[in-house]
Design an enzyme around this catalytic site. Structure first.
Site, PDB file in Angstrom:
ATOM      1  N   CYS A 129       2.586 -11.400  28.322  1.00 43.44           N
ATOM      2  CA  CYS A 129       3.649 -12.289  28.783  1.00 43.44           C
ATOM      3  C   CYS A 129       3.947 -12.017  30.252  1.00 43.44           C
ATOM      4  CB  CYS A 129       4.924 -12.111  27.968  1.00 43.44           C
ATOM      5  SG  CYS A 129       6.247 -13.214  28.518  1.00 43.44           S
ATOM      6  N   ASN A 190      -2.203 -16.771  25.925  1.00 46.20           N
ATOM      7  CA  ASN A 190      -0.812 -16.858  26.333  1.00 46.20           C
ATOM      8  C   ASN A 190      -0.698 -17.869  27.469  1.00 46.20           C
ATOM      9  OD1 ASN A 190       1.956 -16.217  26.610  1.00 46.20           O
ATOM     10  ND2 ASN A 190       1.568 -14.084  26.100  1.00 46.20           N
ATOM     11  N   GLY A 217       1.676 -25.885  26.880  1.00 50.97           N
ATOM     12  CA  GLY A 217       1.619 -27.281  26.481  1.00 50.97           C
ATOM     13  C   GLY A 217       0.246 -27.886  26.702  1.00 50.97           C
ATOM     14  N   GLY A 244      -2.567 -22.798  22.420  1.00 54.30           N
ATOM     15  CA  GLY A 244      -2.498 -23.380  23.761  1.00 54.30           C
ATOM     16  C   GLY A 244      -2.595 -24.889  23.682  1.00 54.30           C
ATOM     17  N   GLY A 245      -1.456 -25.557  23.758  1.00 60.31           N
ATOM     18  CA  GLY A 245      -1.445 -27.010  23.793  1.00 60.31           C
ATOM     19  C   GLY A 245      -1.824 -27.696  22.502  1.00 60.31           C
ATOM     20  N   THR A 267       4.469 -25.075  22.018  1.00 62.07           N
ATOM     21  CA  THR A 267       5.302 -25.935  22.847  1.00 62.07           C
ATOM     22  C   THR A 267       5.625 -27.261  22.178  1.00 62.07           C
ATOM     23  OG1 THR A 267       4.451 -24.889  24.858  1.00 62.07           O
ATOM     24  CG2 THR A 267       5.420 -27.069  25.107  1.00 62.07           C
TER      25      THR A 267
END
Length: 304
Positions: A129, A190, A217, A244-245, A267
């Protein structure tokens, strides 16, 4: 629809992503959490952690950029106040932990040793992170640091997944270091390091200022697909959790075709709290159209 991530057997490959579904059963009002593969909770430090100053989230053209800073109650408070509600839903829980030092990772992991194993089925070790005071000096940017942190977390007494950074060079080598240190799987990816500035006020849009934040996103989905593909090609025996997205069943299928054994929805949940359940339904529909007997038949098939 059942899949295995290392020694962890899941009824289907769709999970929530850490940091996007709260610390407990917050999403239970929008769907049966037990119907998902697992719920991955927001990353926990050994101690309570305040996070970053506001503003913490800014919408972008294809997702969002955040600098929440890993705010959390600490492992002990989480087990006392949040885990029981999750356990009551019948879901499988993946606890996510983080630290600023190897010793902090060790403490967080050791505090999870007594968590009910029938509920907390794995620990995701968040090495990546960018939204902390450590800035860009992440464990996941170094194979040696990754190895040290994973080795330190063995005290949790359950399978560990290393969550890695797309911002690191030589991602396959870092994934190999995590595996050698005892990680049963890696979570890819991440957020991507980014920044947002308001042209009218000439100020940073996030309270973290020059540290910026993490972009997530749809904008990062192709990066996630590439990362999963590259690591699966280099380490075909290492299970991967793709994230991821992911906003549709097609997105989930794409990551599995690239080499992911399971996926996480993150997201998309901010715009639609039902997104993980919708992605699961769409992935089931895709599997039916493909005539699959087992969803795990497609893991990494683009590699030939």
């Amino acid at each position: 629809m059942a899949v295995s991530v290392g020694s962890v057997r899941l009824p289907n490959p769709v999970m929530t992503a850490s940091g996007t579904a709260g610390h407990g059963a917050e999403l239970s009002a929008y769907g049966d959490l037990g119907a998902l593969g697992a719920v991955v909770v927001k990353s926990l430090h050994a101690d309570p952690w305040p996070g970053n100053p506001p503003l913490r989230v800014h919408e972008t053209a294809a997702g969002m950029i955040n600098s929440v800073g890993l705010q959390g109650p600490g492992v002990e408070a989480w087990q006392a106040h949040d885990l029981p509600a999750l356990a009551a839903t019948g879901t499988r829980v993946v606890a996510s932990i983080w630290g600023r030092t190897v010793e902090e990772y060790r403490r967080a992991a050791d505090l999870l040793a007594d968590a009910p194993p029938e509920t907390v089925v794995a620990v995701e070790v968040n090495l990546s992170c960018p939204n902390t005071e450590a800035g860009r000096d992440l464990f996941a940017h170094s194979a040696a640091d990754t190895r040290a942190a994973i080795e330190a977390t063995a005290g949790c007494g359950r399978p560990r997944w290393a969550k890695l950074s797309p911002n690191a060079a030589g991602l396959d080598k870092i994934a190999a270091a995590a595996q050698a240190a005892g990680a049963e799987a890696v979570t890819l990816i991440n957020t991507v390091i980014g920044m947002a500035i308001d042209p009218e006020t000439r100020r940073f849009r996030l309270g973290s200022g020059p540290l910026g934040g993490g972009l997530s996103g749809p904008a990062i989905h192709p990066i996630a697909v590439r990362a999963v593909f590259d690591v699966h090609r280099a380490l075909p025996d290492l299970p991967i959790v793709g994230v991821g997205g992911v906003a549709s069943g097609a997105d989930a299928a794409e990551l599995m075709l690239a080499g992911a054994s399971a996926v996480q929805v993150g997201t998309a949940t901010f715009a639609d709290p039902r997104a993980p359940h919708r992605v699961l339904r769409e992935l089931q529909g895709w599997a039916a159209r493909q005539g699959l007997v087992r969803i795990d038949e497609v893991i990494g098939v683009v590699h030939g």
